[in-house]
Design a protein around this motif. Structure first.
Motif, PDB file in Angstrom:
ATOM      1  N   UNK A   1       0.838  -1.190   0.000  1.00 47.35           N
ATOM      2  CA  UNK A   1       0.000   0.000   0.000  1.00 47.35           C
ATOM      3  C   UNK A   1       0.877   1.245   0.000  1.00 47.35           C
ATOM      4  N   UNK A   2       0.553   2.198  -0.895  1.00 50.50           N
ATOM      5  CA  UNK A   2       1.297   3.440  -0.956  1.00 50.50           C
ATOM      6  C   UNK A   2       0.351   4.622  -0.986  1.00 50.50           C
ATOM      7  N   UNK A   3       0.877   5.783  -1.350  1.00 46.19           N
ATOM      8  CA  UNK A   3       0.034   6.981  -1.376  1.00 46.19           C
ATOM      9  C   UNK A   3       0.278   7.836  -2.620  1.00 46.19           C
ATOM     10  N   UNK A   4       0.714   7.213  -3.704  1.00 47.52           N
ATOM     11  CA  UNK A   4       1.023   7.975  -4.911  1.00 47.52           C
ATOM     12  C   UNK A   4      -0.206   8.645  -5.520  1.00 47.52           C
ATOM     13  N   UNK A   5      -1.401   8.141  -5.208  1.00 48.66           N
ATOM     14  CA  UNK A   5      -2.631   8.734  -5.734  1.00 48.66           C
ATOM     15  C   UNK A   5      -3.537   9.218  -4.608  1.00 48.66           C
ATOM     16  N   UNK A   6      -2.952   9.527  -3.486  1.00 47.29           N
ATOM     17  CA  UNK A   6      -3.737   9.960  -2.328  1.00 47.29           C
ATOM     18  C   UNK A   6      -4.562  11.205  -2.656  1.00 47.29           C
ATOM     19  N   UNK A   7      -5.847  11.152  -2.323  1.00 43.05           N
ATOM     20  CA  UNK A   7      -6.745  12.272  -2.545  1.00 43.05           C
ATOM     21  C   UNK A   7      -7.303  12.363  -3.943  1.00 43.05           C
ATOM     22  N   UNK A   8      -6.910  11.451  -4.839  1.00 43.91           N
ATOM     23  CA  UNK A   8      -7.363  11.494  -6.221  1.00 43.91           C
ATOM     24  C   UNK A   8      -8.517  10.517  -6.454  1.00 43.91           C
ATOM     25  N   UNK A   9      -9.386  10.893  -7.366  1.00 41.76           N
ATOM     26  CA  UNK A   9     -10.519  10.055  -7.753  1.00 41.76           C
ATOM     27  C   UNK A   9     -10.239   9.502  -9.144  1.00 41.76           C
ATOM     28  N   UNK A  10     -10.326   8.188  -9.278  1.00 40.23           N
ATOM     29  CA  UNK A  10     -10.018   7.519 -10.538  1.00 40.23           C
ATOM     30  C   UNK A  10     -11.208   6.702 -11.021  1.00 40.23           C
ATOM     31  N   UNK A  11     -11.479   6.786 -12.314  1.00 42.80           N
ATOM     32  CA  UNK A  11     -12.504   5.962 -12.961  1.00 42.80           C
ATOM     33  C   UNK A  11     -11.811   4.880 -13.771  1.00 42.80           C
ATOM     34  N   UNK A  12     -12.295   3.648 -13.653  1.00 45.79           N
ATOM     35  CA  UNK A  12     -11.813   2.542 -14.489  1.00 45.79           C
ATOM     36  C   UNK A  12     -13.015   1.907 -15.162  1.00 45.79           C
ATOM     37  N   UNK A  13     -13.117   2.040 -16.474  1.00 42.55           N
ATOM     38  CA  UNK A  13     -14.235   1.407 -17.182  1.00 42.55           C
ATOM     39  C   UNK A  13     -13.911  -0.062 -17.426  1.00 42.55           C
ATOM     40  N   UNK A  14     -14.955  -0.881 -17.430  1.00 47.26           N
ATOM     41  CA  UNK A  14     -14.744  -2.318 -17.608  1.00 47.26           C
ATOM     42  C   UNK A  14     -13.871  -2.909 -16.521  1.00 47.26           C
ATOM     43  N   UNK A  15     -14.053  -2.433 -15.302  1.00 51.18           N
ATOM     44  CA  UNK A  15     -13.136  -2.801 -14.224  1.00 51.18           C
ATOM     45  C   UNK A  15     -13.589  -3.910 -13.310  1.00 51.18           C
ATOM     46  N   UNK A  16     -14.557  -4.697 -13.736  1.00 49.78           N
ATOM     47  CA  UNK A  16     -15.063  -5.754 -12.860  1.00 49.78           C
ATOM     48  C   UNK A  16     -14.216  -7.025 -12.887  1.00 49.78           C
ATOM     49  N   UNK A  17     -13.426  -7.204 -13.940  1.00 56.72           N
ATOM     50  CA  UNK A  17     -12.625  -8.430 -13.998  1.00 56.72           C
ATOM     51  C   UNK A  17     -11.411  -8.218 -14.891  1.00 56.72           C
ATOM     52  N   UNK A  18     -10.524  -9.211 -14.901  1.00 53.76           N
ATOM     53  CA  UNK A  18      -9.374  -9.201 -15.784  1.00 53.76           C
ATOM     54  C   UNK A  18      -8.445  -8.025 -15.557  1.00 53.76           C
ATOM     55  N   UNK A  19      -7.941  -7.473 -16.651  1.00 53.61           N
ATOM     56  CA  UNK A  19      -7.005  -6.360 -16.574  1.00 53.61           C
ATOM     57  C   UNK A  19      -7.651  -5.166 -15.871  1.00 53.61           C
ATOM     58  N   UNK A  20      -8.920  -4.906 -16.157  1.00 54.06           N
ATOM     59  CA  UNK A  20      -9.597  -3.775 -15.535  1.00 54.06           C
ATOM     60  C   UNK A  20      -9.650  -3.877 -14.026  1.00 54.06           C
ATOM     61  N   UNK A  21      -9.945  -5.080 -13.505  1.00 50.95           N
ATOM     62  CA  UNK A  21      -9.973  -5.267 -12.054  1.00 50.95           C
ATOM     63  C   UNK A  21      -8.585  -5.072 -11.455  1.00 50.95           C
ATOM     64  N   UNK A  22      -7.562  -5.594 -12.133  1.00 52.11           N
ATOM     65  CA  UNK A  22      -6.198  -5.433 -11.633  1.00 52.11           C
ATOM     66  C   UNK A  22      -5.820  -3.953 -11.571  1.00 52.11           C
ATOM     67  N   UNK A  23      -6.234  -3.187 -12.583  1.00 50.08           N
ATOM     68  CA  UNK A  23      -5.952  -1.752 -12.588  1.00 50.08           C
ATOM     69  C   UNK A  23      -6.667  -1.057 -11.430  1.00 50.08           C
ATOM     70  N   UNK A  24      -7.945  -1.364 -11.270  1.00 52.86           N
ATOM     71  CA  UNK A  24      -8.721  -0.732 -10.206  1.00 52.86           C
ATOM     72  C   UNK A  24      -8.101  -1.007  -8.838  1.00 52.86           C
ATOM     73  N   UNK A  25      -7.715  -2.241  -8.596  1.00 53.57           N
ATOM     74  CA  UNK A  25      -7.145  -2.593  -7.302  1.00 53.57           C
ATOM     75  C   UNK A  25      -5.775  -1.963  -7.102  1.00 53.57           C
ATOM     76  N   UNK A  26      -5.000  -1.876  -8.193  1.00 58.41           N
ATOM     77  CA  UNK A  26      -3.660  -1.282  -8.055  1.00 58.41           C
ATOM     78  C   UNK A  26      -3.751   0.209  -7.747  1.00 58.41           C
ATOM     79  N   UNK A  27      -4.678   0.911  -8.386  1.00 59.79           N
ATOM     80  CA  UNK A  27      -4.859   2.334  -8.090  1.00 59.79           C
ATOM     81  C   UNK A  27      -5.349   2.531  -6.657  1.00 59.79           C
TER      82      UNK A  27
END
Length: 270
Positions: free
Chosen positions: A1-27
């Motif tokens: 866990x880090x804070x590189x995006x602390x305070x930021x709001x991010x949208x990930x489309x198609x983020x329920x599975x696969x690459x999209x889910x990995x992106x959402x969780x990493x952010x």
């Protein structure tokens, strides 16, 4: 866990599975407030992951759905700092078999969707004076698999969209880049491999297509997206970054000349 995006709001489309889910969780790992927009309500994951993500219904093929989605995000979080256009689909058909409906569907999801998402998110990014858009393109924007004419056309279009947005939005403090995955170990790709009677052979040969000697993981795509979404890449915009283990950099050779190279890839490391 880090804070590189602390305070930021991010949208990930198609983020329920696969690459999209990995992106959402990493952010989310880097302290972003992540909104997953998807048609599916597939929230299968550990409870810790679900607690860090907000799920909202989104159909990227419908302008009204996108407009309502962005309004809901702003109402709930008050800002949008990062947009990851990940939603996409592929059709395996020859040009003779493809229908106009097939073509239009791929264009609607893979290209029109990212355009409309940017159209409705950009005014908010412009208001706060900063923003990062990361599109998920493909190595098939540079090279093409058989029966992927329509898919490759949409991904090449995404690359062009990235270039245009980076030029037009740069003065507003908004960057736009594209991540181009190689062969990634997702559920969809695994299902495709399992159709072959000799799965181990297919997996081995897929790995050998990549000079690093293996296929990629969703987390490796997510790491690249994180970097492009963060301030660490603050002078990077308009780039198509291939995350493909150098697959697109290796010139094809006849198999008889390629054997020594392939043998080196499969040789156990001491």
């Amino acid at each position: 866990m880090g804070n590189r995006l602390s305070g930021k709001v991010a949208i990930v489309t198609g983020g329920n599975r696969g690459i999209g889910r990995a992106i959402a969780e990493r952010l989310a790992d880097e302290d972003a407030m992540v909104v997953v927009g998807d048609l599916r309500d597939d929230r299968s994951a550990d409870s810790g992951s679900l607690e860090r993500l907000t799920f909202m219904s989104l159909d990227v093929t419908k302008e009204a759905s996108i407009r309502a989605f962005v309004d809901d995000v702003l109402q709930k979080f008050g800002r949008i700092d990062v947009l990851v256009n990940n939603a996409g689909m592929v059709i395996h058909k020859s040009i003779d078999e493809q229908t106009a409906e097939d073509w239009d569907r791929l264009m609607a999801v893979n290209l029109r969707g990212p355009f409309l998402m940017a159209k409705y998110v950009v005014p908010e990014m412009r208001r706060i004076g900063v923003g990062a858009i990361v599109n998920i393109g493909s190595v098939e924007g540079f090279m093409v698999n058989p029966w992927h004419t329509a898919y490759a056309a949409t991904k090449a279009g995404v690359h062009g969209l990235t270039l245009g947005l980076s030029v037009d939005l740069g003065p507003d403090g908004i960057r736009c880049n594209t991540v181009c995955p190689g062969w990634i170990d997702t559920e969809l790709n695994r299902a495709y491999v399992e159709l072959h009677p000799d799965r181990s052979l297919v997996e081995r040969e897929l790995g050998q297509l990549h000079p690093v000697g293996r296929i990629g993981t969703p987390k490796e795509i997510a790491n690249a997206v994180l970097w492009l979404a963060s301030d660490e890449s603050s002078f990077v915009s308009g780039e198509m970054i291939a995350v493909d283990g150098a697959r697109t950099k290796k010139i094809s050779l006849p198999s008889i000349l390629d054997e020594e190279y392939r043998a080196k890839l499969t040789k156990p490391q001491s």
